[in-house]
Design a protein around this motif. Structure first.
Motif, PDB file in Angstrom:
ATOM      1  N   MET A   1       0.838  -1.171   0.000  1.00 15.56           N
ATOM      2  CA  MET A   1       0.000   0.000   0.000  1.00 15.56           C
ATOM      3  C   MET A   1       0.889   1.243   0.000  1.00 15.56           C
ATOM      4  O   MET A   1       1.874   1.313   0.704  1.00 15.56           O
ATOM      5  N   LEU A   2       0.501   2.202  -0.798  1.00 13.86           N
ATOM      6  CA  LEU A   2       1.251   3.452  -0.889  1.00 13.86           C
ATOM      7  C   LEU A   2       0.599   4.548  -0.057  1.00 13.86           C
ATOM      8  O   LEU A   2       1.232   5.196   0.747  1.00 13.86           O
ATOM      9  N   THR A   3      -0.695   4.738  -0.266  1.00 15.29           N
ATOM     10  CA  THR A   3      -1.358   5.882   0.366  1.00 15.29           C
ATOM     11  C   THR A   3      -2.859   5.658   0.400  1.00 15.29           C
ATOM     12  O   THR A   3      -3.371   4.693  -0.155  1.00 15.29           O
ATOM     13  N   TYR A   4      -3.542   6.556   1.044  1.00 14.70           N
ATOM     14  CA  TYR A   4      -5.005   6.575   1.058  1.00 14.70           C
ATOM     15  C   TYR A   4      -5.481   7.852   0.389  1.00 14.70           C
ATOM     16  O   TYR A   4      -4.833   8.886   0.472  1.00 14.70           O
ATOM     17  N   ILE A   5      -6.628   7.751  -0.268  1.00 14.62           N
ATOM     18  CA  ILE A   5      -7.342   8.940  -0.720  1.00 14.62           C
ATOM     19  C   ILE A   5      -8.707   8.898  -0.043  1.00 14.62           C
ATOM     20  O   ILE A   5      -9.127   7.848   0.435  1.00 14.62           O
ATOM     21  N   PHE A   6      -9.361  10.025   0.019  1.00 13.82           N
ATOM     22  CA  PHE A   6     -10.656  10.073   0.670  1.00 13.82           C
ATOM     23  C   PHE A   6     -11.701  10.599  -0.297  1.00 13.82           C
ATOM     24  O   PHE A   6     -11.476  11.576  -0.990  1.00 13.82           O
ATOM     25  N   THR A   7     -12.837   9.902  -0.340  1.00 12.24           N
ATOM     26  CA  THR A   7     -13.932  10.329  -1.199  1.00 12.24           C
ATOM     27  C   THR A   7     -14.655  11.498  -0.556  1.00 12.24           C
ATOM     28  O   THR A   7     -14.580  11.705   0.654  1.00 12.24           O
ATOM     29  N   SER A   8     -15.356  12.248  -1.364  1.00 12.51           N
ATOM     30  CA  SER A   8     -16.075  13.416  -0.849  1.00 12.51           C
ATOM     31  C   SER A   8     -17.383  13.037  -0.179  1.00 12.51           C
ATOM     32  O   SER A   8     -17.954  13.830   0.555  1.00 12.51           O
ATOM     33  N   GLY A   9     -17.879  11.857  -0.458  1.00 12.75           N
ATOM     34  CA  GLY A   9     -19.143  11.451   0.134  1.00 12.75           C
ATOM     35  C   GLY A   9     -20.353  11.946  -0.623  1.00 12.75           C
ATOM     36  O   GLY A   9     -21.442  11.997  -0.057  1.00 12.75           O
ATOM     37  N   THR A  10     -20.210  12.314  -1.896  1.00 12.95           N
ATOM     38  CA  THR A  10     -21.354  12.846  -2.648  1.00 12.95           C
ATOM     39  C   THR A  10     -22.448  11.801  -2.853  1.00 12.95           C
ATOM     40  O   THR A  10     -23.600  12.164  -3.016  1.00 12.95           O
ATOM     41  N   THR A  11     -22.106  10.515  -2.856  1.00 10.14           N
ATOM     42  CA  THR A  11     -23.123   9.475  -3.025  1.00 10.14           C
ATOM     43  C   THR A  11     -23.314   8.676  -1.744  1.00 10.14           C
ATOM     44  O   THR A  11     -23.967   7.642  -1.751  1.00 10.14           O
ATOM     45  N   GLY A  12     -22.763   9.139  -0.676  1.00 10.33           N
ATOM     46  CA  GLY A  12     -22.873   8.450   0.612  1.00 10.33           C
ATOM     47  C   GLY A  12     -21.936   9.101   1.605  1.00 10.33           C
ATOM     48  O   GLY A  12     -21.511  10.232   1.415  1.00 10.33           O
ATOM     49  N   ILE A  13     -21.610   8.363   2.646  1.00 11.33           N
ATOM     50  CA  ILE A  13     -20.700   8.930   3.639  1.00 11.33           C
ATOM     51  C   ILE A  13     -19.267   8.909   3.103  1.00 11.33           C
ATOM     52  O   ILE A  13     -18.903   8.026   2.324  1.00 11.33           O
ATOM     53  N   PRO A  14     -18.439   9.900   3.472  1.00  7.59           N
ATOM     54  CA  PRO A  14     -17.040   9.908   3.028  1.00  7.59           C
ATOM     55  C   PRO A  14     -16.304   8.663   3.521  1.00  7.59           C
ATOM     56  O   PRO A  14     -16.585   8.156   4.604  1.00  7.59           O
ATOM     57  N   LYS A  15     -15.383   8.159   2.709  1.00  8.79           N
ATOM     58  CA  LYS A  15     -14.637   6.968   3.091  1.00  8.79           C
ATOM     59  C   LYS A  15     -13.252   6.994   2.464  1.00  8.79           C
ATOM     60  O   LYS A  15     -13.010   7.702   1.496  1.00  8.79           O
ATOM     61  N   GLY A  16     -12.348   6.240   3.016  1.00  2.05           N
ATOM     62  CA  GLY A  16     -10.987   6.152   2.491  1.00  2.05           C
ATOM     63  C   GLY A  16     -10.854   5.009   1.510  1.00  2.05           C
ATOM     64  O   GLY A  16     -11.533   3.990   1.619  1.00  2.05           O
ATOM     65  N   ALA A  17      -9.967   5.161   0.538  1.00  2.00           N
ATOM     66  CA  ALA A  17      -9.672   4.108  -0.434  1.00  2.00           C
ATOM     67  C   ALA A  17      -8.152   3.971  -0.527  1.00  2.00           C
ATOM     68  O   ALA A  17      -7.434   4.962  -0.479  1.00  2.00           O
ATOM     69  N   THR A  18      -7.677   2.742  -0.649  1.00  2.00           N
ATOM     70  CA  THR A  18      -6.245   2.477  -0.717  1.00  2.00           C
ATOM     71  C   THR A  18      -5.744   2.629  -2.144  1.00  2.00           C
ATOM     72  O   THR A  18      -6.351   2.121  -3.074  1.00  2.00           O
ATOM     73  N   ILE A  19      -4.639   3.332  -2.319  1.00  2.00           N
ATOM     74  CA  ILE A  19      -3.953   3.424  -3.602  1.00  2.00           C
ATOM     75  C   ILE A  19      -2.624   2.684  -3.428  1.00  2.00           C
ATOM     76  O   ILE A  19      -1.832   3.029  -2.546  1.00  2.00           O
ATOM     77  N   THR A  20      -2.402   1.700  -4.243  1.00  2.00           N
ATOM     78  CA  THR A  20      -1.192   0.888  -4.118  1.00  2.00           C
ATOM     79  C   THR A  20      -0.042   1.487  -4.922  1.00  2.00           C
ATOM     80  O   THR A  20      -0.252   2.332  -5.797  1.00  2.00           O
ATOM     81  N   ASN A  21       1.160   1.028  -4.641  1.00  2.00           N
ATOM     82  CA  ASN A  21       2.330   1.426  -5.423  1.00  2.00           C
ATOM     83  C   ASN A  21       2.120   1.087  -6.889  1.00  2.00           C
ATOM     84  O   ASN A  21       2.424   1.883  -7.772  1.00  2.00           O
ATOM     85  N   TYR A  22       1.591  -0.114  -7.152  1.00  2.00           N
ATOM     86  CA  TYR A  22       1.382  -0.568  -8.529  1.00  2.00           C
ATOM     87  C   TYR A  22       0.393   0.343  -9.255  1.00  2.00           C
ATOM     88  O   TYR A  22       0.608   0.694 -10.409  1.00  2.00           O
ATOM     89  N   ASN A  23      -0.678   0.717  -8.566  1.00  6.43           N
ATOM     90  CA  ASN A  23      -1.687   1.578  -9.175  1.00  6.43           C
ATOM     91  C   ASN A  23      -1.093   2.906  -9.628  1.00  6.43           C
ATOM     92  O   ASN A  23      -1.272   3.325 -10.765  1.00  6.43           O
ATOM     93  N   LEU A  24      -0.367   3.564  -8.736  1.00  3.80           N
ATOM     94  CA  LEU A  24       0.219   4.855  -9.081  1.00  3.80           C
ATOM     95  C   LEU A  24       1.340   4.702 -10.100  1.00  3.80           C
ATOM     96  O   LEU A  24       1.483   5.521 -11.007  1.00  3.80           O
ATOM     97  N   ALA A  25       2.113   3.618  -9.986  1.00  4.33           N
ATOM     98  CA  ALA A  25       3.217   3.382 -10.920  1.00  4.33           C
ATOM     99  C   ALA A  25       2.706   3.145 -12.345  1.00  4.33           C
ATOM    100  O   ALA A  25       3.402   3.454 -13.312  1.00  4.33           O
ATOM    101  N   CYS A  26       1.510   2.621 -12.497  1.00  5.71           N
ATOM    102  CA  CYS A  26       0.924   2.407 -13.830  1.00  5.71           C
ATOM    103  C   CYS A  26       0.164   3.634 -14.321  1.00  5.71           C
ATOM    104  O   CYS A  26       0.206   3.957 -15.504  1.00  5.71           O
ATOM    105  N   GLN A  27      -0.516   4.295 -13.423  1.00  6.13           N
ATOM    106  CA  GLN A  27      -1.384   5.416 -13.781  1.00  6.13           C
ATOM    107  C   GLN A  27      -0.607   6.631 -14.282  1.00  6.13           C
ATOM    108  O   GLN A  27      -0.972   7.232 -15.288  1.00  6.13           O
TER     109      GLN A  27
END
Length: 80
Positions: A1-27
């Motif tokens: 795991m690299l980091t967390y991002i947080f949703t704004s909660g526009t469709t529900g309550i705000p929540k955190g999501a994991t961004i992995t090293n692989y995800n960012l390295a590809c994106q």
């Protein structure tokens, strides 16, 4: 795991999501192929750092050798 991002909660309550090293390295390199950046570019960062788009843009800038400037957080100061 690299980091967390947080949703704004526009469709529900705000929540955190994991961004992995692989995800960012590809994106970031994939986005860089679409958006041609040179090392003379400067990105002015005004989105919050937990914002997913801001994370990808900053990664693209770093792999391009470009610069990142950070605002104080007060949008009214942009035009001063």
């Amino acid at each position: 795991m690299l980091t967390y991002i947080f949703t704004s909660g526009t469709t529900g309550i705000p929540k955190g999501a994991t961004i992995t090293n692989y995800n960012l390295a590809c994106q970031a390199p994939a986005s860089k192929k679409i958006i041609n950046l040179g090392n003379d570019e400067i990105h002015f960062s005004y989105l919050p750092l937990p914002h997913a788009y801001e994370r990808v843009v900053q990664a693209m800038m770093l792999i391009s050798g470009a610069q990142i400037g950070y605002g104080s957080g007060n949008v009214a100061n942009f035009i001063k």
